[in-house]
Motif scaffolding. Structure first.
Motif, PDB file in Angstrom:
ATOM      1  N   LEU A 134       0.812  -1.216   0.000  1.00  0.00           N
ATOM      2  CA  LEU A 134       0.000   0.000   0.000  1.00  0.00           C
ATOM      3  C   LEU A 134       0.846   1.266   0.000  1.00  0.00           C
ATOM      4  N   THR A 135       0.538   2.127  -0.944  1.00  0.00           N
ATOM      5  CA  THR A 135       1.130   3.456  -0.998  1.00  0.00           C
ATOM      6  C   THR A 135       0.186   4.399  -0.253  1.00  0.00           C
ATOM      7  N   PRO A 136       0.626   5.609   0.108  1.00  0.00           N
ATOM      8  CA  PRO A 136      -0.294   6.565   0.731  1.00  0.00           C
ATOM      9  C   PRO A 136      -1.546   6.808  -0.132  1.00  0.00           C
ATOM     10  N   ALA A 137      -1.363   6.874  -1.451  1.00  0.00           N
ATOM     11  CA  ALA A 137      -2.515   7.085  -2.347  1.00  0.00           C
ATOM     12  C   ALA A 137      -3.463   5.884  -2.289  1.00  0.00           C
ATOM     13  N   ALA A 138      -2.919   4.677  -2.240  1.00  0.00           N
ATOM     14  CA  ALA A 138      -3.753   3.475  -2.170  1.00  0.00           C
ATOM     15  C   ALA A 138      -4.545   3.433  -0.869  1.00  0.00           C
ATOM     16  N   ILE A 139      -3.923   3.861   0.208  1.00  0.00           N
ATOM     17  CA  ILE A 139      -4.627   3.915   1.499  1.00  0.00           C
ATOM     18  C   ILE A 139      -5.764   4.930   1.425  1.00  0.00           C
ATOM     19  N   ARG A 140      -5.485   6.113   0.845  1.00  0.00           N
ATOM     20  CA  ARG A 140      -6.536   7.136   0.676  1.00  0.00           C
ATOM     21  C   ARG A 140      -7.681   6.624  -0.192  1.00  0.00           C
ATOM     22  N   ALA A 141      -7.360   5.763  -1.172  1.00  0.00           N
ATOM     23  CA  ALA A 141      -8.379   5.214  -2.072  1.00  0.00           C
ATOM     24  C   ALA A 141      -9.147   4.054  -1.432  1.00  0.00           C
ATOM     25  N   GLY A 142      -8.761   3.666  -0.224  1.00  0.00           N
ATOM     26  CA  GLY A 142      -9.449   2.578   0.469  1.00  0.00           C
ATOM     27  C   GLY A 142      -9.003   1.191   0.038  1.00  0.00           C
ATOM     28  N   ASN A 143      -7.845   1.096  -0.603  1.00  0.00           N
ATOM     29  CA  ASN A 143      -7.315  -0.204  -1.029  1.00  0.00           C
ATOM     30  C   ASN A 143      -6.771  -0.980   0.157  1.00  0.00           C
ATOM     31  N   GLY A 144      -6.751  -2.294   0.016  1.00  0.00           N
ATOM     32  CA  GLY A 144      -6.097  -3.193   0.959  1.00  0.00           C
ATOM     33  C   GLY A 144      -5.226  -4.152   0.175  1.00  0.00           C
ATOM     34  N   GLU A 145      -4.230  -4.723   0.814  1.00  0.00           N
ATOM     35  CA  GLU A 145      -3.328  -5.635   0.109  1.00  0.00           C
ATOM     36  C   GLU A 145      -4.072  -6.856  -0.423  1.00  0.00           C
ATOM     37  N   GLU A 146      -4.998  -7.410   0.351  1.00  0.00           N
ATOM     38  CA  GLU A 146      -5.740  -8.588  -0.107  1.00  0.00           C
ATOM     39  C   GLU A 146      -6.519  -8.283  -1.381  1.00  0.00           C
ATOM     40  N   GLY A 147      -7.148  -7.122  -1.426  1.00  0.00           N
ATOM     41  CA  GLY A 147      -7.896  -6.727  -2.609  1.00  0.00           C
ATOM     42  C   GLY A 147      -7.009  -6.504  -3.811  1.00  0.00           C
ATOM     43  N   LEU A 164      -3.966  -4.236 -15.878  1.00  0.00           N
ATOM     44  CA  LEU A 164      -4.961  -3.875 -14.887  1.00  0.00           C
ATOM     45  C   LEU A 164      -4.693  -2.460 -14.416  1.00  0.00           C
ATOM     46  N   HIS A 165      -5.698  -1.863 -13.826  1.00  0.00           N
ATOM     47  CA  HIS A 165      -5.551  -0.522 -13.249  1.00  0.00           C
ATOM     48  C   HIS A 165      -5.234  -0.666 -11.763  1.00  0.00           C
ATOM     49  N   VAL A 166      -4.209   0.065 -11.326  1.00  0.00           N
ATOM     50  CA  VAL A 166      -3.746  -0.006  -9.941  1.00  0.00           C
ATOM     51  C   VAL A 166      -3.475   1.406  -9.441  1.00  0.00           C
ATOM     52  N   VAL A 167      -3.910   1.684  -8.221  1.00  0.00           N
ATOM     53  CA  VAL A 167      -3.558   2.950  -7.589  1.00  0.00           C
ATOM     54  C   VAL A 167      -2.106   2.831  -7.142  1.00  0.00           C
ATOM     55  N   THR A 168      -1.263   3.728  -7.659  1.00  0.00           N
ATOM     56  CA  THR A 168       0.155   3.712  -7.290  1.00  0.00           C
ATOM     57  C   THR A 168       0.476   4.995  -6.527  1.00  0.00           C
ATOM     58  N   GLU A 169       1.057   5.973  -7.190  1.00  0.00           N
ATOM     59  CA  GLU A 169       1.437   7.229  -6.526  1.00  0.00           C
ATOM     60  C   GLU A 169       0.296   8.250  -6.508  1.00  0.00           C
ATOM     61  N   SER A 170      -0.683   8.057  -7.376  1.00  0.00           N
ATOM     62  CA  SER A 170      -1.827   8.960  -7.457  1.00  0.00           C
ATOM     63  C   SER A 170      -3.078   8.173  -7.113  1.00  0.00           C
ATOM     64  N   PRO A 183      -6.163   5.547 -10.625  1.00  0.00           N
ATOM     65  CA  PRO A 183      -5.461   4.312 -11.006  1.00  0.00           C
ATOM     66  C   PRO A 183      -4.683   4.451 -12.313  1.00  0.00           C
ATOM     67  N   SER A 184      -3.545   3.791 -12.359  1.00  0.00           N
ATOM     68  CA  SER A 184      -2.692   3.741 -13.550  1.00  0.00           C
ATOM     69  C   SER A 184      -2.854   2.381 -14.205  1.00  0.00           C
ATOM     70  N   LEU A 185      -2.813   2.355 -15.538  1.00  0.00           N
ATOM     71  CA  LEU A 185      -2.836   1.096 -16.265  1.00  0.00           C
ATOM     72  C   LEU A 185      -1.424   0.514 -16.259  1.00  0.00           C
ATOM     73  N   VAL A 186      -1.301  -0.710 -15.771  1.00  0.00           N
ATOM     74  CA  VAL A 186       0.001  -1.372 -15.712  1.00  0.00           C
ATOM     75  C   VAL A 186      -0.083  -2.708 -16.433  1.00  0.00           C
ATOM     76  N   GLU A 187       1.070  -3.186 -16.887  1.00  0.00           N
ATOM     77  CA  GLU A 187       1.138  -4.482 -17.551  1.00  0.00           C
ATOM     78  C   GLU A 187       1.996  -5.422 -16.722  1.00  0.00           C
ATOM     79  N   LEU A 188       1.546  -6.664 -16.635  1.00  0.00           N
ATOM     80  CA  LEU A 188       2.295  -7.720 -15.969  1.00  0.00           C
ATOM     81  C   LEU A 188       2.354  -8.917 -16.901  1.00  0.00           C
ATOM     82  N   LYS A 189       3.249  -9.835 -16.581  1.00  0.00           N
ATOM     83  CA  LYS A 189       3.265 -11.088 -17.325  1.00  0.00           C
ATOM     84  C   LYS A 189       3.298 -12.238 -16.339  1.00  0.00           C
TER      85      LYS A 189
END
Length: 142
Positions: free
Chosen positions: A67-80, A106-112, A115-121
């Motif tokens: 969790l980043t500060p932005a993710a906490i503000r967005a109400g995110n949790g690690e499990e989610g 997928l879209h993930v809340v990072t520094e803002s 959400p940012s679109l990120v790619e994983l493999k």
């Protein structure tokens, strides 16, 4: 040593010549999990119907699960956040049948908080005992 011709010089190796190589270094998946290089997310993956063991790299964890500060503000949790990664992986894997590497976004809340679109493999390969395992990583990791 290769076969020798009638002049005693080395030629192409004969079919029955033994080729030996020294293993320089081996890093077992089990050790990578113990060291924290990989993080096991298999329990959550099983909830989504993924029966093969799944791990994410520490880079994925640090960037998109922790969790980043932005993710906490967005109400995110690690499990989610783990759930979101695995959900998007699952759907990409279902579309890419019979492939050992799957890329997904997928879209993930990072520094803002936006959400940012990120790619994983994800790569399905052999585990320590040659059983199939899945590793989710950044696109530039291997």
């Amino acid at each position: 040593m290769g076969a020798r011709d009638r002049n005693g010089t080395a030629g192409k190796p004969a079919i029955d010549d033994e080729i030996t190589m020294e293993l320089v270094y081996s890093y077992a998946r089990r050790q990578a999990l113990e060291d924290g290089v990989l993080i096991d997310v298999s329990a959550t993956a099983r909830e989504l119907g993924v029966t093969i063991p799944v791990a994410v790299t520490s880079s994925v964890w640090e960037r998109y699960v922790k969790l980043t500060p932005a993710a906490i503000r967005a109400g995110n949790g690690e499990e989610g956040r783990v759930w979101d990664i695995l959900w998007m992986f699952r759907w990409a894997a279902l579309r890419a049948k019979d492939q050992s590497e799957v890329r997904f976004q997928l879209h993930v809340v990072t520094e803002s908080i936006t959400p940012s679109l990120v790619e994983l493999k994800a790569i399905c390969g052999p585990g320590d005992d040659c059983e199939p395992v899945i590793t989710i990583m950044l696109p530039n990791e291997d």
